[in-house]
Write a protein that holds these residues in place. Structure first.
Motif, PDB file in Angstrom:
ATOM      1  N   SER A 145      83.518  85.073  58.632  1.00 59.93           N
ATOM      2  CA  SER A 145      82.820  86.336  58.839  1.00 59.93           C
ATOM      3  C   SER A 145      82.812  87.132  57.527  1.00 59.93           C
ATOM      4  CB  SER A 145      83.516  87.142  59.934  1.00 59.93           C
ATOM      5  OG  SER A 145      84.828  87.482  59.543  1.00 59.93           O
ATOM      6  N   ASP A 146      82.121  88.279  57.530  1.00 51.48           N
ATOM      7  CA  ASP A 146      82.091  89.122  56.341  1.00 51.48           C
ATOM      8  C   ASP A 146      83.502  89.584  55.962  1.00 51.48           C
ATOM      9  OD1 ASP A 146      79.395  88.852  56.254  1.00 51.48           O
ATOM     10  OD2 ASP A 146      78.921  90.828  57.052  1.00 51.48           O
ATOM     11  N   GLN A 147      84.314  89.926  56.983  1.00 50.48           N
ATOM     12  CA  GLN A 147      85.680  90.364  56.702  1.00 50.48           C
ATOM     13  C   GLN A 147      86.509  89.223  56.138  1.00 50.48           C
ATOM     14  OE1 GLN A 147      86.903  93.553  56.926  1.00 50.48           O
ATOM     15  NE2 GLN A 147      88.642  92.640  55.858  1.00 50.48           N
ATOM     16  N   ASP A 148      86.297  88.007  56.660  1.00 51.39           N
ATOM     17  CA  ASP A 148      87.016  86.848  56.135  1.00 51.39           C
ATOM     18  C   ASP A 148      86.655  86.593  54.674  1.00 51.39           C
ATOM     19  OD1 ASP A 148      88.363  86.339  58.491  1.00 51.39           O
ATOM     20  OD2 ASP A 148      86.802  85.026  59.277  1.00 51.39           O
ATOM     21  N   MET A 149      85.381  86.722  54.356  1.00 51.56           N
ATOM     22  CA  MET A 149      84.949  86.525  52.971  1.00 51.56           C
ATOM     23  C   MET A 149      85.558  87.588  52.056  1.00 51.56           C
ATOM     24  SD  MET A 149      82.979  83.828  52.712  1.00 51.56           S
ATOM     25  CE  MET A 149      81.911  84.054  51.290  1.00 51.56           C
ATOM     26  N   SER A 150      85.619  88.825  52.562  1.00 50.23           N
ATOM     27  CA  SER A 150      86.220  89.902  51.773  1.00 50.23           C
ATOM     28  C   SER A 150      87.705  89.649  51.560  1.00 50.23           C
ATOM     29  CB  SER A 150      86.008  91.242  52.486  1.00 50.23           C
ATOM     30  OG  SER A 150      86.627  92.294  51.779  1.00 50.23           O
ATOM     31  N   ASP A 151      88.411  89.197  52.627  1.00 53.67           N
ATOM     32  CA  ASP A 151      89.844  88.896  52.502  1.00 53.67           C
ATOM     33  C   ASP A 151      90.078  87.726  51.547  1.00 53.67           C
ATOM     34  OD1 ASP A 151      90.370  90.897  54.274  1.00 53.67           O
ATOM     35  OD2 ASP A 151      90.701  89.599  56.001  1.00 53.67           O
ATOM     36  N   LEU A 152      89.212  86.723  51.628  1.00 52.93           N
ATOM     37  CA  LEU A 152      89.357  85.562  50.745  1.00 52.93           C
ATOM     38  C   LEU A 152      89.171  85.968  49.287  1.00 52.93           C
ATOM     39  CD1 LEU A 152      89.676  82.546  50.276  1.00 52.93           C
ATOM     40  CD2 LEU A 152      87.246  82.253  50.783  1.00 52.93           C
ATOM     41  N   THR A 153      88.197  86.815  49.018  1.00 53.15           N
ATOM     42  CA  THR A 153      87.965  87.286  47.655  1.00 53.15           C
ATOM     43  C   THR A 153      89.166  88.069  47.142  1.00 53.15           C
ATOM     44  OG1 THR A 153      85.586  87.427  48.099  1.00 53.15           O
ATOM     45  CG2 THR A 153      86.416  88.605  46.173  1.00 53.15           C
ATOM     46  N   LEU A 154      89.713  88.963  47.991  1.00 55.62           N
ATOM     47  CA  LEU A 154      90.870  89.767  47.600  1.00 55.62           C
ATOM     48  C   LEU A 154      92.082  88.886  47.319  1.00 55.62           C
ATOM     49  CD1 LEU A 154      92.297  92.494  47.244  1.00 55.62           C
ATOM     50  CD2 LEU A 154      92.684  92.527  49.716  1.00 55.62           C
ATOM     51  N   ALA A 155      92.329  87.934  48.208  1.00 59.17           N
ATOM     52  CA  ALA A 155      93.487  87.044  48.031  1.00 59.17           C
ATOM     53  C   ALA A 155      93.338  86.191  46.775  1.00 59.17           C
ATOM     54  CB  ALA A 155      93.648  86.159  49.263  1.00 59.17           C
ATOM     55  N   LEU A 156      92.135  85.706  46.546  1.00 55.87           N
ATOM     56  CA  LEU A 156      91.907  84.857  45.380  1.00 55.87           C
ATOM     57  C   LEU A 156      92.039  85.660  44.083  1.00 55.87           C
ATOM     58  CD1 LEU A 156      91.279  81.941  44.747  1.00 55.87           C
ATOM     59  CD2 LEU A 156      88.848  82.471  44.860  1.00 55.87           C
ATOM     60  N   ARG A 157      91.558  86.895  44.085  1.00 54.79           N
ATOM     61  CA  ARG A 157      91.710  87.745  42.899  1.00 54.79           C
ATOM     62  C   ARG A 157      93.189  88.022  42.616  1.00 54.79           C
ATOM     63  NH1 ARG A 157      87.786  90.536  40.388  1.00 54.79           N
ATOM     64  NH2 ARG A 157      85.651  90.428  41.159  1.00 54.79           N
ATOM     65  N   THR A 158      93.966  88.220  43.691  1.00 55.74           N
ATOM     66  CA  THR A 158      95.403  88.440  43.513  1.00 55.74           C
ATOM     67  C   THR A 158      96.059  87.214  42.896  1.00 55.74           C
ATOM     68  OG1 THR A 158      95.407  89.909  45.449  1.00 55.74           O
ATOM     69  CG2 THR A 158      97.535  89.049  44.687  1.00 55.74           C
ATOM     70  N   LYS A 159      95.711  86.045  43.402  1.00 52.46           N
ATOM     71  CA  LYS A 159      96.277  84.800  42.872  1.00 52.46           C
ATOM     72  C   LYS A 159      95.912  84.621  41.399  1.00 52.46           C
ATOM     73  CE  LYS A 159      96.245  79.775  43.570  1.00 52.46           C
ATOM     74  NZ  LYS A 159      95.801  79.475  42.203  1.00 52.46           N
ATOM     75  N   LEU A 160      94.655  84.922  41.073  1.00 51.09           N
ATOM     76  CA  LEU A 160      94.211  84.741  39.687  1.00 51.09           C
ATOM     77  C   LEU A 160      94.809  85.803  38.771  1.00 51.09           C
ATOM     78  CD1 LEU A 160      90.471  83.828  40.371  1.00 51.09           C
ATOM     79  CD2 LEU A 160      92.276  82.303  39.554  1.00 51.09           C
ATOM     80  N   HIS A 161      95.155  86.966  39.332  1.00 55.50           N
ATOM     81  CA  HIS A 161      95.842  87.979  38.522  1.00 55.50           C
ATOM     82  C   HIS A 161      97.231  87.484  38.123  1.00 55.50           C
ATOM     83  CE1 HIS A 161      98.319  91.602  37.837  1.00 55.50           C
ATOM     84  NE2 HIS A 161      97.220  92.084  37.286  1.00 55.50           N
ATOM     85  N   ASP A 162      97.888  86.783  39.069  1.00 53.28           N
ATOM     86  CA  ASP A 162      99.217  86.247  38.772  1.00 53.28           C
ATOM     87  C   ASP A 162      99.148  84.953  37.972  1.00 53.28           C
ATOM     88  OD1 ASP A 162     100.265  88.342  40.245  1.00 53.28           O
ATOM     89  OD2 ASP A 162     100.303  87.199  42.112  1.00 53.28           O
ATOM     90  N   ASP A 163      98.103  84.177  38.185  1.00 56.71           N
ATOM     91  CA  ASP A 163      97.940  82.894  37.495  1.00 56.71           C
ATOM     92  C   ASP A 163      96.499  82.780  37.015  1.00 56.71           C
ATOM     93  OD1 ASP A 163      98.143  80.347  36.504  1.00 56.71           O
ATOM     94  OD2 ASP A 163      98.107  79.341  38.462  1.00 56.71           O
ATOM     95  N   GLY A 164      96.218  83.432  35.901  1.00 54.66           N
ATOM     96  CA  GLY A 164      94.849  83.483  35.391  1.00 54.66           C
ATOM     97  C   GLY A 164      94.412  82.232  34.664  1.00 54.66           C
ATOM     98  N   ASP A 165      95.287  81.233  34.565  1.00 54.83           N
ATOM     99  CA  ASP A 165      94.957  80.000  33.852  1.00 54.83           C
ATOM    100  C   ASP A 165      94.564  78.870  34.803  1.00 54.83           C
ATOM    101  OD1 ASP A 165      95.539  81.234  31.446  1.00 54.83           O
ATOM    102  OD2 ASP A 165      97.646  80.634  31.477  1.00 54.83           O
ATOM    103  N   ASP A 166      94.141  79.207  36.000  1.00 49.92           N
ATOM    104  CA  ASP A 166      93.742  78.210  36.991  1.00 49.92           C
ATOM    105  C   ASP A 166      92.217  78.104  37.020  1.00 49.92           C
ATOM    106  OD1 ASP A 166      93.424  76.496  39.091  1.00 49.92           O
ATOM    107  OD2 ASP A 166      94.027  77.920  40.643  1.00 49.92           O
ATOM    108  N   PRO A 167      91.623  77.118  36.344  1.00 57.47           N
ATOM    109  CA  PRO A 167      90.152  77.047  36.286  1.00 57.47           C
ATOM    110  C   PRO A 167      89.514  76.806  37.653  1.00 57.47           C
ATOM    111  CG  PRO A 167      91.150  75.055  35.360  1.00 57.47           C
ATOM    112  CD  PRO A 167      92.254  76.016  35.596  1.00 57.47           C
ATOM    113  N   MET A 168      90.167  76.037  38.524  1.00 53.50           N
ATOM    114  CA  MET A 168      89.582  75.766  39.832  1.00 53.50           C
ATOM    115  C   MET A 168      89.595  77.020  40.703  1.00 53.50           C
ATOM    116  SD  MET A 168      88.738  72.848  39.075  1.00 53.50           S
ATOM    117  CE  MET A 168      87.843  72.527  40.597  1.00 53.50           C
ATOM    118  N   GLY A 169      90.597  77.876  40.506  1.00 53.98           N
ATOM    119  CA  GLY A 169      90.610  79.151  41.223  1.00 53.98           C
ATOM    120  C   GLY A 169      89.450  80.030  40.812  1.00 53.98           C
TER     121      GLY A 169
END
Length: 430
Positions: A145-169
């Motif tokens: 859903s739209d909320q799921d997509m928003s949550d996925l984007t937020l979670a992925l941005r958090t992960k990339l903030h902690d590990d910004g060297d993950d090209p697949m992320g």
């Protein structure tokens, strides 16, 4: 989350320490020393006055007066110094401590956004599950859903903030942004992935797609070079060939487009569900190739109209695997000078990622009736016929960039069953 509450407790304890320590141990002061300093200042001022009066002839016995002042200063010195301090009991501090704790956590509960913080941590914990659902790896094949997509984007941005060297992320974030029509984020994420791993074929493909959709000057040239590199390494990459064919068609290089689509047909085989769509694309490019500039515009509009009008002439079995939509314009709609008409089918929950889509030239007359089938599906593994219920959206794209929506007119149908008919009125503007 536990670490967060520990940190808040430490901060509150520091605030309590600033309040309690001075109160418990008091502030020492020395009344005797203060009085002594005052007497010295008074003595110096009086000596200065006596000197002035002596020079003016007002005082004859100056030395006697000075001796008297010295004697009075000595008489005022106490025999022993006494230091005093003011202290309070621990019980008197309790109301202040309670007030500090109450105000600190009360203010945070009021303006600290604790619910948003909890939702953020929940989204981060759901990242693996949401990623599997996005990639279609879950057994129920439940769309996001739209909320799921928003949550996925937020979670992925958090992960990339902690590990910004993950090209697949970064690649996954770019794909999500493209699905949400966020062109700026898509291009940024794809470039990050490309900078980290410029030789990966999937990353080159994703970065090229984001550049082609951005519409920036010179971006298409970089995208073409990336796509050619992908095809050079893997001549069977159908997605890269499809993007090259689309780009060639948009550049009016119809011979190249036909060559790419023909190559794709040979790779996927005649039994593939995408083969009829490729046949239609080749026919359209051939018509444009054989016509002059004036006939090109007419042929483009005629071909699209013929497709929409001929759609109902299908067998009874095929009619059950399609949806027919009649698109009309509200009186207040102002048509742009250039652009396209984009008609898309979405799951009944309104997920932003389309299941099937058709792009028609802006010269197509309204109202128009179009039949969407599995041939118009965006992905082979997710066909239009897999939906029992759906909605149809229509949008007038004004700038030629499908990633942007600002200023575009659009409309949406009610929920319609597979095999049914529906109507869409374009009457709203982003």
């Amino acid at each position: 989350m536990t670490l967060f509450w520990i940190i808040t407790a430490v901060l509150v304890l520091i605030a309590i320490a600033f309040f309690a320590v001075p109160m418990l141990y008091g502030k020492e002061y020395d009344d005797v020393a203060s009085r002594d300093e005052l007497n010295k200042a008074f003595f110096k001022d009086r000596i200065h006055e006596l000197e002035n009066e002596s020079q003016e002839g007002l005082v004859e016995n100056r030395q006697e007066l000075v001796s008297e002042l010295q004697q009075s200063l000595l008489d005022d010195i106490p025999e022993s110094e006494v230091k005093k301090s003011v202290q309070v009991s621990a019980g008197m501090l309790l109301p202040g401590i309670i007030l500090i704790v109450g105000v600190s956590y009360g203010m945070y509960a009021s303006v600290g956004g604790i619910q948003k913080v909890e939702a953020w941590h929940d989204a981060v914990n759901r990242l693996p599950q949401l990623s599997q659902r996005l990639l279609g790896d879950n057994a129920a094949n439940e769309p996001l859903s739209d909320q799921d997509m928003s949550d996925l984007t937020l979670a992925l941005r958090t992960k990339l903030h902690d590990d910004g060297d993950d090209p697949m992320g970064w690649l996954l974030l770019g794909r999500i942004a493209m699905a949400n029509r966020d062109g700026e984020t898509a291009e940024m994420a794809m470039k990050k992935a490309y900078d980290l791993n410029p030789v990966d074929g999937d990353i080159q493909l994703g970065y090229a797609q984001s550049l082609m959709l951005s519409g920036k000057p010179g971006a298409s040239d970089t995208a073409r070079q990336l796509l050619r590199n992908v095809v050079k390494k893997d001549h069977t990459n159908v997605q890269a060939l499809s993007l090259l064919a689309f780009d060639a068609f948009e550049q009016n290089k119809f011979e190249q487009a036909i060559a790419y689509w023909t190559m794709m047909k040979k790779l996927i085989g005649p039994d593939d569900s995408r083969a009829p769509m490729l046949d239609r694309s080749i026919e359209r490019a051939q018509e444009r190739l054989n016509a002059d500039d004036k006939a090109k515009s007419i042929a483009s509009g005629s071909a699209a109209t013929a497709t929409t009008e001929a759609a109902p002439k299908v067998g009874a079995e095929q009619a059950k695997q399609q949806v027919v939509a009649t698109i009309s314009l509200a009186p207040n709609v102002v048509m742009p000078k250039q652009g396209a008409i984009i008609i898309s089918v979405h799951s009944a929950d309104g997920a932003p990622m389309p299941i099937a889509a058709v792009k028609l030239p802006l010269t197509t007359p309204f109202p128009l009736t179009i039949t969407l089938t599995d041939k118009d599906s965006m992905m082979p593994q997710r066909k239009l016929s897999s939906l029992s219920e759906m909605i149809v959206r229509a949008r007038i794209d004004s700038d030629g960039n499908v990633m942007t929506k600002q200023g575009d007119w659009y409309g949406e149908s009610q929920k319609v069953m597979l095999g049914g008919d529906t109507k869409v009125l374009i009457n709203k503007q982003y």
